[in-house]
Write a protein that holds these residues in place. Structure first.
Motif, PDB file in Angstrom:
ATOM      1  N   THR A 169       0.987   4.177  -2.734  1.00 24.23           N
ATOM      2  CA  THR A 169       0.780   5.586  -2.380  1.00 24.23           C
ATOM      3  C   THR A 169       1.929   6.450  -2.894  1.00 24.23           C
ATOM      4  O   THR A 169       1.718   7.486  -3.526  1.00 24.23           O
ATOM      5  CB  THR A 169       0.689   5.749  -0.840  1.00 24.23           C
ATOM      6  N   ARG A 170       3.136   6.004  -2.606  1.00 19.63           N
ATOM      7  CA  ARG A 170       4.305   6.793  -3.021  1.00 19.63           C
ATOM      8  C   ARG A 170       4.328   6.947  -4.543  1.00 19.63           C
ATOM      9  O   ARG A 170       4.569   8.028  -5.062  1.00 19.63           O
ATOM     10  CB  ARG A 170       5.606   6.136  -2.542  1.00 19.63           C
ATOM     11  N   TYR A 177      -5.162  11.770  -2.764  1.00 18.24           N
ATOM     12  CA  TYR A 177      -4.896  11.305  -1.399  1.00 18.24           C
ATOM     13  C   TYR A 177      -5.132  12.445  -0.417  1.00 18.24           C
ATOM     14  O   TYR A 177      -5.072  13.625  -0.794  1.00 18.24           O
ATOM     15  CB  TYR A 177      -3.442  10.820  -1.274  1.00 18.24           C
ATOM     16  N   THR A 216      -2.177  12.130   4.781  1.00 18.03           N
ATOM     17  CA  THR A 216      -1.379  11.009   4.277  1.00 18.03           C
ATOM     18  C   THR A 216      -0.059  11.523   3.699  1.00 18.03           C
ATOM     19  O   THR A 216       1.019  10.994   3.982  1.00 18.03           O
ATOM     20  CB  THR A 216      -2.153  10.260   3.159  1.00 18.03           C
ATOM     21  N   ARG A 261       0.835  -1.209   0.000  1.00 15.08           N
ATOM     22  CA  ARG A 261       0.000   0.000   0.000  1.00 15.08           C
ATOM     23  C   ARG A 261       0.866   1.253   0.000  1.00 15.08           C
ATOM     24  O   ARG A 261       0.569   2.240  -0.673  1.00 15.08           O
ATOM     25  CB  ARG A 261      -0.913   0.021   1.244  1.00 15.08           C
ATOM     26  N   HIS A 320       4.130  10.975   4.883  1.00 15.70           N
ATOM     27  CA  HIS A 320       5.263  10.510   4.062  1.00 15.70           C
ATOM     28  C   HIS A 320       6.302  11.602   3.838  1.00 15.70           C
ATOM     29  O   HIS A 320       7.494  11.337   3.785  1.00 15.70           O
ATOM     30  CB  HIS A 320       4.761  10.040   2.685  1.00 15.70           C
ATOM     31  N   SER A 348      -3.454  14.234  -6.503  1.00 15.43           N
ATOM     32  CA  SER A 348      -3.327  12.768  -6.409  1.00 15.43           C
ATOM     33  C   SER A 348      -4.600  12.121  -5.897  1.00 15.43           C
ATOM     34  O   SER A 348      -4.780  10.915  -6.053  1.00 15.43           O
ATOM     35  CB  SER A 348      -2.175  12.415  -5.461  1.00 15.43           C
ATOM     36  N   ASP A 401       1.831   6.789  -6.713  1.00 16.70           N
ATOM     37  CA  ASP A 401       0.740   7.660  -7.175  1.00 16.70           C
ATOM     38  C   ASP A 401       1.048   9.125  -6.879  1.00 16.70           C
ATOM     39  O   ASP A 401       0.815   9.999  -7.715  1.00 16.70           O
ATOM     40  CB  ASP A 401      -0.581   7.300  -6.465  1.00 16.70           C
TER      41      ASP A 401
END
Lengths: 199, 199
Positions: free
Chosen positions: B14-15, B45, B49, B10, B53, B43, B17
């Motif tokens: 995420t990274r 997100y 989130t 996951r 990151h 994105s 995208d």
């Protein structure tokens, strides 16, 4: 637009003041902010005055680059190595100490997406490199460059390393010695025998 | 921040995208717009989130450059000329066809006024030029470069002309032949006899 631009002292003063203000905006606020209306505010002149001299933002940018680039050029004396060093050194000093580097790189970047700026970029490239090309062409004519140097290509090999230093090395290593070493490297390659093995 | 960044699928997704969205923002809207909140919107997100990151905009930019730069490198095979051409050609292709040129030049410019970006610029310079430096150092070790080439300086002479072409020549003349001629010029100068007269 303004016929006697070089003789009417009021016009000369207006142009000088406005271009100085444009330069301040460029250096302090960045390239995007160099618009006719922002520069008018900064210079204290009326917008209508500015629009009379520079109908478009692009006209203003063109003159600003013209002013910056005027600082740069030297007059070749006929000695290949010292002429190249003097001209490239003048460029290095202008790039590191005036707004020249910033404005030329910003225009080069933006020109990739903007046809008007692409024209300006070509004109800037031609004006900016004219003296270097002249020095190289004179060296070829005097038989000092082995005849295999195309002056346009020479410019990329001389100016490119200075540009790289400006962007990615900081100013610490970007001094007169750096310029001399770039020129000497260029001359070594030019002087190498034509049939030289390729590695 | 995120310990198992490479193993949790996951997190990997995420990274991927988010960095793809950051790249789109960079290419379509320009460098200034690459902020955590803008990239989050793009994105799809949540901002929280993204901040988990990449706590700072700089963290996001660092990863974006890491992704762009990863495309670029080649694996030297031990032949000086063809290793240099392959690596410089990979750089040329990345610069002209991806966002690499835009992002690296924008960072180089901004780094002059911003200490954090100056650190990022140094890291980018070190990562970006590592393979070229390795090829040059191997050439010196094998005695193919006359021992007078400092690998850091070599990078400016190889990458600089490509950078100049990218900014000021348009892409028309900036092809594989251009890269080969830059490398050959570099090798000619390196192979010239040390005592060579200077002009």
């Amino acid at each position: 637009m303004v016929p006697d631009v070089d003789v009417d002292p009021r016009v000369v003063r207006t142009r000088r003041d406005v271009l100085a203000a444009a330069r301040e905006v460029l250096l302090e606020e960045g390239w995007e902010r160099v618009t006719v209306s922002r520069v008018a505010d900064r210079s204290g002149y009326a917008r209508t005055t500015l629009y009379r001299h520079w109908p478009q933002r692009l006209d203003l940018l063109r003159d600003l680059i013209g002013e910056e680039a005027r600082l740069v050029h030297t007059t070749p004396a006929g000695d290949l190595r010292s002429d190249l060093i003097a001209e490239l050194e003048a460029f290095r000093v202008a790039v590191t100490s005036s707004g020249l580097g910033r404005v030329m790189i910003a225009i080069g970047q933006q020109a990739r997406d903007d046809a008007e700026l692409a024209d300006l970029n070509r004109a800037m490239r031609a004006d900016g490199a004219g003296v270097l090309e002249e020095i190289v062409a004179a060296g070829v004519e005097r038989g000092e460059l082995g005849g295999r140097v195309e002056s346009g290509v020479a410019v990329a090999r001389l100016v490119g390393p200075v540009l790289f230093g400006y962007l990615f090395e900081g100013d610490a290593g970007l001094d007169r010695r750096f310029v001399e070493s770039v020129v000497d490297w260029f001359l070594l390659a030019a002087a190498a025998p034509a049939g030289q093995p390729r590695h």
